[in-house]
Structure formats: C-alpha cells, structure tokens
Design a protein around this motif. Sequence first.
Motif, PDB file in Angstrom:
ATOM      1  N   UNK A 182       0.701  -1.043   0.052  1.00  0.00           N
ATOM      2  CA  UNK A 182       0.118  -0.098   0.031  1.00  0.00           C
ATOM      3  C   UNK A 182       0.916   1.299   0.111  1.00  0.00           C
ATOM      4  N   UNK A 183       0.859   2.038  -1.078  1.00  0.00           N
ATOM      5  CA  UNK A 183       1.423   3.488  -0.904  1.00  0.00           C
ATOM      6  C   UNK A 183       0.377   4.343  -0.654  1.00  0.00           C
ATOM      7  N   UNK A 184       0.750   5.168   0.358  1.00  0.00           N
ATOM      8  CA  UNK A 184      -0.551   6.109   0.751  1.00  0.00           C
ATOM      9  C   UNK A 184       0.092   7.228   1.107  1.00  0.00           C
ATOM     10  N   UNK A 185      -0.653   8.373   0.789  1.00  0.00           N
ATOM     11  CA  UNK A 185      -0.382   9.853   1.172  1.00  0.00           C
ATOM     12  C   UNK A 185      -1.291  10.793   0.386  1.00  0.00           C
ATOM     13  N   UNK A 186      -1.386  11.986   0.728  1.00  0.00           N
ATOM     14  CA  UNK A 186      -2.139  13.027   0.021  1.00  0.00           C
ATOM     15  C   UNK A 186      -1.972  13.258  -1.260  1.00  0.00           C
ATOM     16  N   UNK A 187      -2.909  14.152  -1.788  1.00  0.00           N
ATOM     17  CA  UNK A 187      -2.711  14.609  -3.187  1.00  0.00           C
ATOM     18  C   UNK A 187      -1.323  15.429  -3.434  1.00  0.00           C
ATOM     19  N   UNK A 188      -1.043  14.715  -4.781  1.00  0.00           N
ATOM     20  CA  UNK A 188       0.043  15.519  -5.280  1.00  0.00           C
ATOM     21  C   UNK A 188       1.429  15.106  -4.659  1.00  0.00           C
ATOM     22  N   UNK A 244      -5.588 -10.384  -3.125  1.00  0.00           N
ATOM     23  CA  UNK A 244      -5.289 -11.606  -2.827  1.00  0.00           C
ATOM     24  C   UNK A 244      -5.205 -12.668  -3.706  1.00  0.00           C
ATOM     25  N   UNK A 245      -6.233 -12.608  -4.838  1.00  0.00           N
ATOM     26  CA  UNK A 245      -6.241 -13.533  -6.088  1.00  0.00           C
ATOM     27  C   UNK A 245      -4.832 -13.133  -6.879  1.00  0.00           C
ATOM     28  N   UNK A 288       0.671  -3.644  -6.235  1.00  0.00           N
ATOM     29  CA  UNK A 288       1.044  -2.176  -5.575  1.00  0.00           C
ATOM     30  C   UNK A 288      -0.313  -1.530  -5.604  1.00  0.00           C
ATOM     31  N   UNK A 289      -0.864  -0.841  -4.564  1.00  0.00           N
ATOM     32  CA  UNK A 289      -2.083  -0.577  -4.354  1.00  0.00           C
ATOM     33  C   UNK A 289      -1.901   1.284  -4.045  1.00  0.00           C
ATOM     34  N   UNK A 329      -8.207  -0.653   5.058  1.00  0.00           N
ATOM     35  CA  UNK A 329      -7.449  -1.788   4.304  1.00  0.00           C
ATOM     36  C   UNK A 329      -6.024  -2.159   4.473  1.00  0.00           C
ATOM     37  N   UNK A 330      -5.505  -1.588   5.713  1.00  0.00           N
ATOM     38  CA  UNK A 330      -4.017  -1.650   5.926  1.00  0.00           C
ATOM     39  C   UNK A 330      -3.759  -2.956   6.395  1.00  0.00           C
ATOM     40  N   UNK A 331      -5.000  -3.745   6.919  1.00  0.00           N
ATOM     41  CA  UNK A 331      -4.701  -5.416   7.276  1.00  0.00           C
ATOM     42  C   UNK A 331      -4.290  -6.124   5.746  1.00  0.00           C
ATOM     43  N   UNK A 332      -4.799  -5.682   4.615  1.00  0.00           N
ATOM     44  CA  UNK A 332      -4.512  -6.209   3.452  1.00  0.00           C
ATOM     45  C   UNK A 332      -3.140  -6.231   3.006  1.00  0.00           C
ATOM     46  N   UNK A 333      -2.221  -5.305   3.247  1.00  0.00           N
ATOM     47  CA  UNK A 333      -1.050  -5.154   2.992  1.00  0.00           C
ATOM     48  C   UNK A 333      -0.166  -5.845   3.557  1.00  0.00           C
ATOM     49  N   UNK A 334       1.062  -6.349   2.814  1.00  0.00           N
ATOM     50  CA  UNK A 334       2.312  -6.810   3.481  1.00  0.00           C
ATOM     51  C   UNK A 334       3.209  -5.589   3.868  1.00  0.00           C
TER      52      UNK A 334
END
Length: 333
Positions: free
Chosen positions: A127-133, A244-245, A254-255, A273-278
Amino acid sequence: MSADVYQFRRQATALLNYLVSRGCTVLFTSESSREMPDNDLQFIADGVINLERTATRSNIQVSKLRGSDFDAGPHQYRVDEDGFKVYPRLLPPLPLKDLPDTWQVGSGNTDLDTMLNGGLESSTVTLVTGPSGVGKSTLGACYALESARQGHPAAVYIFEEECGTYMGRLRSLGFELDALLDSGNLLVEQIEPLRYLADEFTSQVRDHVEDNGIELVVLDSIEGFNIALEADEGVGRPLHAFAKTLARLGVTVILINENHVTTDTLAISDRKISYLSDNVIYLRYLQTDSTLQKTIGILKKRMTDFDNRLQLFNVTAGGFEIKRLSESAREQL
C-alpha cells in the motif's frame, strides 16, 4: 390463455413434464414479482438462474442446480454487440502452505531500496498511501519500470489521470518507456470506471496476468476502483479479492491510496484496508517555516526488517531523490 393462476401453473407443469418425458432439455423463462411469485416453478426446475438489473448494474446468480456444485452469489454480466458476457466474481484461490520462491522488486532508487532492506518481495501486496500531489503515482511507476527492466512484465492501471498526461509526465522525468512498451514488458492502460463493471475490470486484469505473464500490477488508484463498484458496496471485499487473488497467483501488487491528511496527523487510510497489505509506504508533507517538503517512511514490512526513519525526498529527473532529514527537522516531527 389460462383461466386463472392455478390453471396456468397446472398446465405449465404438465407441459414441462411432457417435454422431459420425451428426452428434451427444457429452458423456460419466468417473470417473478411480489404480486405473482414463481416459487412453484422454481421448485420443479432442476436449475434456477436469476437475472436482476439495478440502476447501474446487471447481475446473474445461480440459486439452484441439482446434482452439481456452482459458484454462488451475484456475478455481473453485460449484453452488447458481442453477445452475452458474464464476469465471475473473483474468489481468491486457497493460500499456499509453503512460501514460494521470491525475488525482490527494486524501485530504481538505491536509498529507498536500502530503507526496505533490498526492496519489495514478489507476491506481496504493498500500500502506497499519502495526500494528493505528494508523488504516489510516480513511486508506483518507478516500481513498474524497474520490474519491467529486470525482465518481470508489469502492468499499470490508471483510473484518474489521462494516459497521455501520465506518459508525458514520466517522459519529462527522464523515464525511458518506449522500449519497455514495445517489448511488451510494460503495459499502461487507462480505465474509465464509469464504463467498466468492477468484475469486468478484475477479469480483464486476470486475463492480462495469465495471457501476458504479468508479474507486477499497479492499481492507481483505490478511489478510482471504488467508483466502478455498486453504490451500496464497500471497497473492502472487492479489493481483498482483487489483491489476494493476484498475490496468490505470484503477482506483486501495488495499491495507490489517497488519504486526506497533509501534515501533522499520521493516517494510513480511512478505508480500513491496511490489514490487506504486507508492506505500507507512507508519503506525507512536512511544513517547515513557509514551505512544504515531502517525506517518505516505511510503516510496515512483513517479510523483513526495515528502516523506520522518515526521510525527505524530491521527485526529480530519473525518479526519487532521497535526502536525509536533519536533526532539527526530526525534532519538528
């Protein structure tokens, strides 16, 4: 043609029994309503296929099939000039008991790969997360390009940004795309979520993986994917099935996720959804005096240790440039 509902049901049952006794395979249709249900017809049938149309979607569901198993639940379908197409809802395969052979996906930036203890392991979800821009899409592109350069085909699915703008922006940063695109090692596809069914998109991605040997997929972004879903369906279940599939098929996922926190507060995602990420890579802004600087940090990495210190970065020609935070900046954080 029948005097009443009772006579109609009686005659329909007699006709069906007659046809079956002559060795015919019978397919018949019925319009069920609250005022006139067709439960009795469903009772005598060996199989029941239900079609339902909502304001934005068409669903098909098998509720009965004597002597055979079937994929339960609603599946989306489309009727167009090519005929009747069904897009089965994804169900992740059973997890492997033994850890498969893995390789590490680099970003093309030595400093960032060092923070991740060498890179991202294959067949994991990041999971790559952060604000816009802040640079999320560019970071996702870095991983896709590096994977393709290493000989592991990669696909990027972009929902919000126009494909021409996306490609032009990467070229302006010095990324060499054309050779990778021509070789088939890199696929960049723009998805218009209002034209796609969610299950149609996931089926298309799986086809790309199986037909073209795609080994890394970038979903850019979760918000765009969410638009393709039913209005009353949350993103959690479809995203879980999608990620997962692919991961259990040996694909690195990469999400890209946008959160609405720019500075100060640390927030991964408001979608649970952070549980989904390794792995979780967090990008954020740091306000120093009258300027905003960009920082990057690793919040989670399941398979190895990692450097948990925040670092400054810039998006420059050729990709990411990591800069060490000064002690004063760390004190401010």
